[in-house]
Design an enzyme around this catalytic site. Structure first.
Site, PDB file in Angstrom:
ATOM      1  N   HIS A 156       0.820  -1.217   0.000  1.00 23.96           N
ATOM      2  CA  HIS A 156       0.000   0.000   0.000  1.00 23.96           C
ATOM      3  C   HIS A 156       0.852   1.265   0.000  1.00 23.96           C
ATOM      4  CE1 HIS A 156      -4.242  -1.631   1.162  1.00 23.96           C
ATOM      5  NE2 HIS A 156      -3.621  -2.412   0.311  1.00 23.96           N
ATOM      6  N   GLY A 200       5.012   5.644  -5.299  1.00 30.08           N
ATOM      7  CA  GLY A 200       6.239   4.890  -5.059  1.00 30.08           C
ATOM      8  C   GLY A 200       6.447   4.520  -3.601  1.00 30.08           C
TER       9      GLY A 200
END
Ligand code: HEM
Ligand SMILES: *[C@@H]1O[C@H](CO)[C@@H](O)[C@H](O)[C@H]1NC(C)=O
Length: 211
Positions: A75, A81
């Site tokens: 997550h 990123g």
């Protein structure tokens, strides 16, 4: 849904899938050519020995925690990123990711990451990023639950902001159809094959046609 967590514990096939998942996750997290496995070898030589015992003791208390930490890494990585942004609490200047739809009442293990970070700060104050701590913790969790081991590439920089909207929009939802899942993963350079491997096959109804 605990499909992935429970299959990690019981089925070696699923373990292999999780293994593949992690390896793909690793390449997702390390597409930046500047990352390297020896990034902290001089500045924090005891990094790995600071992290692992904390992960170990959390998993000893509750095996599920290893799965939860792996999910935190996923997550984190899907929103701008692997930059630790998931770990940031809300501030007066931004509403962060912790309470975004895919995380609220389901992302867990933040306090374990905090404990690991404290241990790392004790060993090497002000050196190691939270994003790297999470990447190492996800690897150690996988190994300690019986999965494969890999070398974690390091050198991620931490985000200084976070976005609930970005988390809402970037993390795939359980109601996503197959095309939506494929395009979400493709947007990060991950193939359909990567999607199936990363998701452990069992975890989402729309992937069952691949089994
Ligand atoms: C492909 C899209 C994906 C969707 C829509 C999805 C969705 C979900 C949902 C809805 C849950 C249950 C959360 C809850 O009940 O609290 C869950 C759990 C979990 N997911 Fe995913 N997931 C996806 C991919 C992945 C990937 C790529 C990974 C890691 C490589 C992952 C790792 C996990 C783990 C470990 C759990 C259990 C966490 C725990 O017990 O704390 N998932 N996922
Ligand atoms: C994120 O999703 C939740 C749940 O649907 C919603 O309450 C919240 O307003 C959304 N946040 C943003 C910034 O769009």
């Amino acid at each position: 849904m605990l499909a992935l967590a429970s299959s990690m514990a019981s089925l070696s096939f699923s373990r292999a899938i999780v293994a593949l998942a992690i390896l793909v996750m690793l390449s997702l997290g390390s597409s930046d050519a500047q990352l390297s496995t020896d990034f902290y070898s001089k500045s924090c030589p005891n990094l790995f020995s600071a992290v692992k015992p904390v992960v170990q003791s959390a998993i000893n208390k509750e095996a599920r925690m290893g799965a939860s930490i792996l999910r935190l890494f996923f997550h984190d990585c899907f929103v701008n990123g692997c930059d630790g942004s998931l770990l940031l609490d809300d501030t007066s200047s931004f509403t962060g990711e912790k309470n975004a739809a895919p995380n609220q009442n389901s992302a867990r293990g933040f306090e374990v990451i905090d404990s690991i970070k404290s241990a790392v700060e004790k060993a090497c104050p002000g050196v190691v990023s939270c994003a790297d701590v999470l990447a190492i913790a996800a690897r150690d969790s996988t190994v300690l639950l019986g999965g494969p081991k890999w070398d974690v590439k390091l050198g991620r920089r931490d985000a200084r902001t976070a976005s609930q909207a970005a988390a809402n929009n970037s993390i795939p939802r359980p109601t996503s159809n197959l095309n939506q899942l494929i395009s979400r993963f493709n947007a990060l350079g991950l193939s359909t094959r990567d999607l199936v491997a990363l998701s452990g096959l069992l975890h989402l109804p729309s992937l069952s046609s691949f089994v």
